[in-house]
Design a protein around this motif. Structure first.
Motif, mmCIF file in Angstrom:
data_model
loop_
_atom_site.group_PDB
_atom_site.id
_atom_site.type_symbol
_atom_site.label_atom_id
_atom_site.label_comp_id
_atom_site.label_asym_id
_atom_site.label_seq_id
_atom_site.Cartn_x
_atom_site.Cartn_y
_atom_site.Cartn_z
ATOM 1 N N GLY A 37 0.830 -1.214 0.000
ATOM 2 C CA GLY A 37 0.000 0.000 0.000
ATOM 3 C C GLY A 37 0.858 1.255 0.000
ATOM 4 O O GLY A 37 1.696 1.431 0.893
ATOM 5 N N HIS A 38 0.655 2.106 -0.990
ATOM 6 C CA HIS A 38 1.368 3.390 -0.989
ATOM 7 C C HIS A 38 0.749 4.302 0.077
ATOM 8 O O HIS A 38 -0.448 4.222 0.371
ATOM 9 C CB HIS A 38 1.301 4.056 -2.379
ATOM 10 C CG HIS A 38 2.121 5.305 -2.427
ATOM 11 N ND1 HIS A 38 1.601 6.554 -2.166
ATOM 12 C CD2 HIS A 38 3.456 5.492 -2.642
ATOM 13 C CE1 HIS A 38 2.580 7.455 -2.244
ATOM 14 N NE2 HIS A 38 3.706 6.830 -2.532
ATOM 15 N N ILE A 46 -5.361 0.918 3.417
ATOM 16 C CA ILE A 46 -4.107 0.725 4.175
ATOM 17 C C ILE A 46 -4.269 -0.330 5.268
ATOM 18 O O ILE A 46 -3.340 -1.072 5.583
ATOM 19 C CB ILE A 46 -3.627 2.091 4.754
ATOM 20 C CG1 ILE A 46 -3.025 2.957 3.642
ATOM 21 C CG2 ILE A 46 -2.646 1.922 5.902
ATOM 22 C CD1 ILE A 46 -1.738 2.429 3.006
ATOM 23 N N GLU A 47 -5.481 -0.457 5.827
ATOM 24 C CA GLU A 47 -5.638 -1.442 6.914
ATOM 25 C C GLU A 47 -5.369 -2.876 6.444
ATOM 26 O O GLU A 47 -5.077 -3.745 7.254
ATOM 27 C CB GLU A 47 -7.014 -1.308 7.584
ATOM 28 C CG GLU A 47 -8.186 -1.697 6.723
ATOM 29 C CD GLU A 47 -9.524 -1.555 7.467
ATOM 30 O OE1 GLU A 47 -10.108 -0.469 7.380
ATOM 31 O OE2 GLU A 47 -9.961 -2.510 8.118
ATOM 32 N N GLY A 53 4.522 2.029 2.139
ATOM 33 C CA GLY A 53 5.773 2.722 1.878
ATOM 34 C C GLY A 53 5.668 3.745 0.780
ATOM 35 O O GLY A 53 4.594 3.977 0.207
ATOM 36 N N ASP A 54 6.814 4.351 0.491
ATOM 37 C CA ASP A 54 6.893 5.266 -0.660
ATOM 38 C C ASP A 54 7.250 4.429 -1.891
ATOM 39 O O ASP A 54 7.415 3.198 -1.794
ATOM 40 C CB ASP A 54 7.901 6.399 -0.395
ATOM 41 C CG ASP A 54 9.340 5.918 -0.208
ATOM 42 O OD1 ASP A 54 9.610 4.704 -0.321
ATOM 43 O OD2 ASP A 54 10.209 6.764 0.048
ATOM 44 N N SER A 55 7.416 5.079 -3.041
ATOM 45 C CA SER A 55 7.648 4.332 -4.278
ATOM 46 C C SER A 55 8.924 3.489 -4.186
ATOM 47 O O SER A 55 8.966 2.369 -4.682
ATOM 48 C CB SER A 55 7.796 5.284 -5.464
ATOM 49 O OG SER A 55 6.771 6.205 -5.454
ATOM 50 N N TYR A 56 9.958 4.039 -3.566
ATOM 51 C CA TYR A 56 11.247 3.350 -3.500
ATOM 52 C C TYR A 56 11.143 2.106 -2.620
ATOM 53 O O TYR A 56 11.523 1.005 -3.007
ATOM 54 C CB TYR A 56 12.310 4.307 -2.961
ATOM 55 C CG TYR A 56 13.705 3.725 -2.938
ATOM 56 C CD1 TYR A 56 14.317 3.313 -4.110
ATOM 57 C CD2 TYR A 56 14.403 3.602 -1.746
ATOM 58 C CE1 TYR A 56 15.596 2.771 -4.101
ATOM 59 C CE2 TYR A 56 15.683 3.070 -1.723
ATOM 60 C CZ TYR A 56 16.281 2.660 -2.901
ATOM 61 O OH TYR A 56 17.541 2.126 -2.890
ATOM 62 N N ARG A 295 -3.801 10.667 8.037
ATOM 63 C CA ARG A 295 -3.451 9.450 8.782
ATOM 64 C C ARG A 295 -2.401 9.763 9.841
ATOM 65 O O ARG A 295 -2.479 9.311 10.981
ATOM 66 C CB ARG A 295 -2.963 8.366 7.820
ATOM 67 C CG ARG A 295 -2.739 7.030 8.499
ATOM 68 C CD ARG A 295 -2.397 5.923 7.509
ATOM 69 N NE ARG A 295 -3.279 5.940 6.386
ATOM 70 C CZ ARG A 295 -2.915 6.158 5.116
ATOM 71 N NH1 ARG A 295 -1.651 6.352 4.810
ATOM 72 N NH2 ARG A 295 -3.801 6.178 4.159
ATOM 73 N N LEU A 296 -1.391 10.572 9.450
ATOM 74 C CA LEU A 296 -0.347 10.926 10.426
ATOM 75 C C LEU A 296 -0.971 11.661 11.612
ATOM 76 O O LEU A 296 -0.631 11.403 12.772
ATOM 77 C CB LEU A 296 0.722 11.802 9.762
ATOM 78 C CG LEU A 296 1.570 11.137 8.657
ATOM 79 C CD1 LEU A 296 2.502 12.155 8.019
ATOM 80 C CD2 LEU A 296 2.360 9.967 9.216
#
Ligand code: 13P
Ligand code: SF4
Length: 364
Positions: A37-38, A46-47, A53-56, A295-296
């Motif tokens: 999940g990005h 996301i759950e 994560g990020d793309s990397y 979310r943060l």
């Protein structure tokens, strides 16, 4: 990318039904399945993510999950393509909604990039060597173009390393499709904007004189992210007035003046880490997509976290990954059917793999 309509039986399910059926399908698939999940995905997706994560980070995770038969990528099309390129042929990568693209990635296509490459070289002498660098937010055939021409892919995490590497290999860098990440990275490395030209694919010579192209060290494609373009210096000034002591943190897809007015900038994972590691009571005004910022704020109630842009603006394509699509793809896998697979053709994959692997090794 054409997405067949969602079957009607998946269209009007309640949140509770979606939740229990997604959990049951996930359980039934067990270790055969990995869900990525990005950070811009909604909470209701996301759950279920085994990894966020990020793309990397997600590209690296996809490359490091050989035991999973299915990788369900909750993100956008270029991310699923990269995962498919980096995984063995036997692994199946699925994007729950094939219409989840990226408007920035769509701002450069192979036909335009090839035409630009030819025009750029038509005005350069034999001692010049142009290294192409594509942001991971690009189609697989552009990654293949870059692989074929000795360049690399980069993400917002490793852009400085990639640009530094490119300028050690050649005399100029051709960066696409995000002019802002290219410019911000160049400035971060100490280059001046006077050493950069913008390439407009709709104008001859990209809208530049031959002399300007000859002088430039950076040739930056005229592309942008419509979400990050919304953040302004005025919003930063307002945040500083209203939240004394605030730390302004933005994504490097924002314009240079915004990045310069902020306190720090970095990828979505960098944003997450910076705020997670900050002390309780700290204040943050964040210039990135709203699903991540909200979310943060929810996950860290001991800190004050707001989005710089008061008008809530999600990435509309990331938002296309609705739980109904996730359920549809998972229940099909349980029944032995694959829907919404992302499969990069073999002739593209070969060279695209070169540029992605270069990113994972040289620009790690
Ligand atoms: P990150 O690699 O920082 O997650 O960025 C991806 C993206 O599309 C930002 O708009
Ligand atoms: Fe593309 Fe911008 Fe959405 Fe990122 S936020 S996926 S760059 S449109």
């Amino acid at each position: 990318m054409y997405q067949p309509p969602l079957p009607p039986e998946y269209s009007n399910l309640s949140d509770d039904e979606l939740r229990s059926r997604i959990s049951a399908a996930k359980k039934a698939l067990g270790s055969k399945l990995v869900i990525l999940g990005h950070h811009y995905q909604r909470d209701e997706i996301i759950e279920y993510a085994d990894f966020r994560g990020d793309s990397y980070k997600l590209a690296k995770l996809a490359a490091a999950a050989p035991e999973a038969e299915y990788i369900v990528f909750c993100g956008v099309h270029f991310m699923a393509e990269s995962a498919d390129i980096l995984t063995p042929e036997s692994q199946i990568v699925i994007l729950p909604n094939l219409a989840a693209g990226c408007s920035m990635a769509d701002m450069a296509n192979l036909f335009q990039v090839r035409a630009a490459w030819k025009q750029i070289h038509s005005v350069l002498g034999p001692s010049e060597r142009v290294i192409p660098v594509t942001y991971i937010n690009s189609a697989a055939n552009l990654k293949a173009f870059v692989g074929e021409h000795d360049g690399t892919v980069c993400t917002s995490t490793n852009a400085p390393t990639a640009v530094k590497w490119a300028l050690e290999q050649g005399t100029k860098m051709f960066f696409f499709p995000d002019q802002h990440l290219g410019r911000n990275t160049g400035v971060k490395l100490g280059y001046s904007t006077d050493e950069m030209v913008v390439w407009d694919p709709f104008k001859p010579m990209g809208g530049n004189t031959p002399e300007a192209v000859q002088r430039a060290k950076f040739i930056l494609w005229k592309g942008h992210c419509s979400v990050h373009k919304r953040f302004t210096v005025e919003q930063i000034e307002k945040a500083r007035r209203e939240m004394p002591g605030v730390h302004v943190l933005v994504h490097p897809e924002c314009e240079l003046e915004v990045v310069e007015a902020a306190d720090s900038n970095g990828s979505t994972e960098f944003i997450l880490d910076s705020i997670t590691n900050a002390p309780a009571g700290s204040k943050w005004a964040v210039g990135t997509e709203i699903n991540l910022v909200s979310r943060l704020a929810k996950e860290m109630p001991d800190k004050q976290i707001v989005c710089l842009d008061p008008e809530i603006c999600p990435c509309s394509t990331m938002y296309r990954i609705h739980p109904s699509f996730l359920l549809w793809t998972l229940e099909n896998l349980v029944a032995g059917n694959v829907v919404n697979q992302v499969k990069v053709p073999a002739e593209v994959r070969e060279n695209a793999l070169i540029s992605l692997q270069r990113m994972l090794t040289v620009c790690a």
